[in-house]
Design a protein around this motif. Structure first.
Motif, mmCIF file in Angstrom:
data_model
loop_
_atom_site.group_PDB
_atom_site.id
_atom_site.type_symbol
_atom_site.label_atom_id
_atom_site.label_comp_id
_atom_site.label_asym_id
_atom_site.label_seq_id
_atom_site.Cartn_x
_atom_site.Cartn_y
_atom_site.Cartn_z
ATOM 1 N N SER A 287 -9.449 3.615 1.920
ATOM 2 C CA SER A 287 -8.530 3.463 0.792
ATOM 3 C C SER A 287 -8.018 2.029 0.660
ATOM 4 O O SER A 287 -7.715 1.583 -0.447
ATOM 5 C CB SER A 287 -7.360 4.436 0.916
ATOM 6 O OG SER A 287 -6.642 4.221 2.113
ATOM 7 N N ALA A 288 -7.959 1.283 1.756
ATOM 8 C CA ALA A 288 -7.536 -0.114 1.673
ATOM 9 C C ALA A 288 -8.533 -0.926 0.845
ATOM 10 O O ALA A 288 -8.140 -1.754 0.016
ATOM 11 C CB ALA A 288 -7.394 -0.711 3.066
ATOM 12 N N ALA A 289 -9.822 -0.681 1.041
ATOM 13 C CA ALA A 289 -10.848 -1.366 0.244
ATOM 14 C C ALA A 289 -10.777 -0.931 -1.216
ATOM 15 O O ALA A 289 -10.988 -1.737 -2.122
ATOM 16 C CB ALA A 289 -12.240 -1.100 0.818
ATOM 17 N N VAL A 290 -10.459 0.340 -1.440
ATOM 18 C CA VAL A 290 -10.313 0.836 -2.812
ATOM 19 C C VAL A 290 -9.156 0.117 -3.502
ATOM 20 O O VAL A 290 -9.283 -0.352 -4.641
ATOM 21 C CB VAL A 290 -10.092 2.370 -2.827
ATOM 22 C CG1 VAL A 290 -9.696 2.856 -4.220
ATOM 23 C CG2 VAL A 290 -11.337 3.091 -2.345
ATOM 24 N N ILE A 291 -8.025 0.006 -2.808
ATOM 25 C CA ILE A 291 -6.866 -0.685 -3.387
ATOM 26 C C ILE A 291 -7.222 -2.128 -3.690
ATOM 27 O O ILE A 291 -6.891 -2.649 -4.760
ATOM 28 C CB ILE A 291 -5.648 -0.595 -2.449
ATOM 29 C CG1 ILE A 291 -5.183 0.861 -2.356
ATOM 30 C CG2 ILE A 291 -4.517 -1.503 -2.932
ATOM 31 C CD1 ILE A 291 -4.181 1.123 -1.251
ATOM 32 N N LEU B 16 -7.819 9.465 -7.698
ATOM 33 C CA LEU B 16 -8.914 9.427 -6.722
ATOM 34 C C LEU B 16 -8.678 10.352 -5.531
ATOM 35 O O LEU B 16 -9.638 10.837 -4.919
ATOM 36 C CB LEU B 16 -9.108 7.991 -6.214
ATOM 37 C CG LEU B 16 -9.697 6.998 -7.199
ATOM 38 C CD1 LEU B 16 -9.586 5.573 -6.655
ATOM 39 C CD2 LEU B 16 -11.156 7.344 -7.473
ATOM 40 N N TYR B 17 -7.408 10.546 -5.183
ATOM 41 C CA TYR B 17 -7.050 11.357 -4.013
ATOM 42 C C TYR B 17 -6.081 12.468 -4.420
ATOM 43 O O TYR B 17 -4.921 12.492 -3.989
ATOM 44 C CB TYR B 17 -6.423 10.473 -2.930
ATOM 45 C CG TYR B 17 -7.297 9.328 -2.493
ATOM 46 C CD1 TYR B 17 -8.362 9.536 -1.617
ATOM 47 C CD2 TYR B 17 -7.085 8.031 -2.963
ATOM 48 C CE1 TYR B 17 -9.181 8.484 -1.215
ATOM 49 C CE2 TYR B 17 -7.902 6.970 -2.570
ATOM 50 C CZ TYR B 17 -8.937 7.212 -1.698
ATOM 51 O OH TYR B 17 -9.738 6.169 -1.298
ATOM 52 N N PRO B 18 -6.535 13.408 -5.247
ATOM 53 C CA PRO B 18 -5.629 14.428 -5.787
ATOM 54 C C PRO B 18 -5.045 15.388 -4.738
ATOM 55 O O PRO B 18 -3.996 15.980 -4.971
ATOM 56 C CB PRO B 18 -6.499 15.188 -6.789
ATOM 57 C CG PRO B 18 -7.895 14.962 -6.332
ATOM 58 C CD PRO B 18 -7.913 13.601 -5.717
ATOM 59 N N LYS C 224 3.917 11.208 -3.137
ATOM 60 C CA LYS C 224 4.992 10.358 -2.600
ATOM 61 C C LYS C 224 4.491 9.524 -1.431
ATOM 62 O O LYS C 224 4.840 8.357 -1.293
ATOM 63 C CB LYS C 224 6.195 11.200 -2.181
ATOM 64 C CG LYS C 224 6.943 11.788 -3.358
ATOM 65 C CD LYS C 224 8.135 12.586 -2.899
ATOM 66 C CE LYS C 224 8.820 13.216 -4.104
ATOM 67 N NZ LYS C 224 9.964 14.039 -3.706
ATOM 68 N N LEU C 225 3.668 10.141 -0.598
ATOM 69 C CA LEU C 225 3.104 9.428 0.545
ATOM 70 C C LEU C 225 2.172 8.313 0.067
ATOM 71 O O LEU C 225 2.214 7.193 0.594
ATOM 72 C CB LEU C 225 2.361 10.394 1.467
ATOM 73 C CG LEU C 225 1.752 9.794 2.722
ATOM 74 C CD1 LEU C 225 2.822 9.152 3.588
ATOM 75 C CD2 LEU C 225 1.009 10.869 3.504
ATOM 76 N N ILE C 226 1.357 8.597 -0.932
ATOM 77 C CA ILE C 226 0.472 7.571 -1.490
ATOM 78 C C ILE C 226 1.300 6.395 -2.001
ATOM 79 O O ILE C 226 0.979 5.237 -1.737
ATOM 80 C CB ILE C 226 -0.408 8.139 -2.628
ATOM 81 C CG1 ILE C 226 -1.425 9.141 -2.091
ATOM 82 C CG2 ILE C 226 -1.144 7.008 -3.357
ATOM 83 C CD1 ILE C 226 -2.220 9.859 -3.171
ATOM 84 N N GLY C 227 2.373 6.684 -2.715
ATOM 85 C CA GLY C 227 3.229 5.622 -3.246
ATOM 86 C C GLY C 227 3.843 4.764 -2.158
ATOM 87 O O GLY C 227 3.864 3.536 -2.249
ATOM 88 N N ALA C 228 4.338 5.407 -1.103
ATOM 89 C CA ALA C 228 4.950 4.669 0.006
ATOM 90 C C ALA C 228 3.919 3.809 0.733
ATOM 91 O O ALA C 228 4.175 2.646 1.068
ATOM 92 C CB ALA C 228 5.616 5.643 0.977
ATOM 93 N N GLN C 229 2.733 4.377 0.959
ATOM 94 C CA GLN C 229 1.694 3.626 1.655
ATOM 95 C C GLN C 229 1.183 2.469 0.799
ATOM 96 O O GLN C 229 0.907 1.384 1.320
ATOM 97 C CB GLN C 229 0.552 4.552 2.056
ATOM 98 C CG GLN C 229 0.946 5.515 3.153
ATOM 99 C CD GLN C 229 -0.133 6.522 3.491
ATOM 100 O OE1 GLN C 229 -0.985 6.843 2.676
ATOM 101 N NE2 GLN C 229 -0.079 7.043 4.710
#
Length: 92
Positions: A38-42, A62-64, A69-74
């Motif tokens: 996911s870091a490469a995706v970002i 992409l990650y339904p 909330k966790l996605i936003g924080a990360q």
């Protein structure tokens, strides 16, 4: 107006053939950074056009199955890391 995220201009970038990994080097730094998953995706979403909410929306698509909330924080934490390493920055 929300800031857009841009890649730094003084970095070297190598993308794997399958675009699953990205190696980055801030030319004034001593060590490269390797992003995968996911870091490469970002990293791929940081294009000077998207804001943090834009990137977050795409990640949620992409990650339904992941907690939004966790996605936003990360994402917020990761963008700060990229900025601290001189790899990306938010501009108005």
């Amino acid at each position: 107006m929300t800031a857009t995220w841009h890649r730094a201009t003084s970095i070297a970038e190598v993308v794997s053939e399958a675009e699953e990994q990205v190696a980055l080097l801030n030319l004034s730094a001593e060590r490269p950074v390797v992003l995968s998953g996911s870091a490469a995706v970002i990293w791929g979403l940081i294009d000077g056009e998207r804001t943090e909410p834009d990137i977050l929306e795409e990640l949620r698509d992409l990650y339904p199955s992941e907690d939004p909330k966790l996605i936003g924080a990360q994402l917020a934490s990761f963008l700060v890391e990229l900025e601290q390493q001189g790899l990306a920055e938010a501009r108005p």
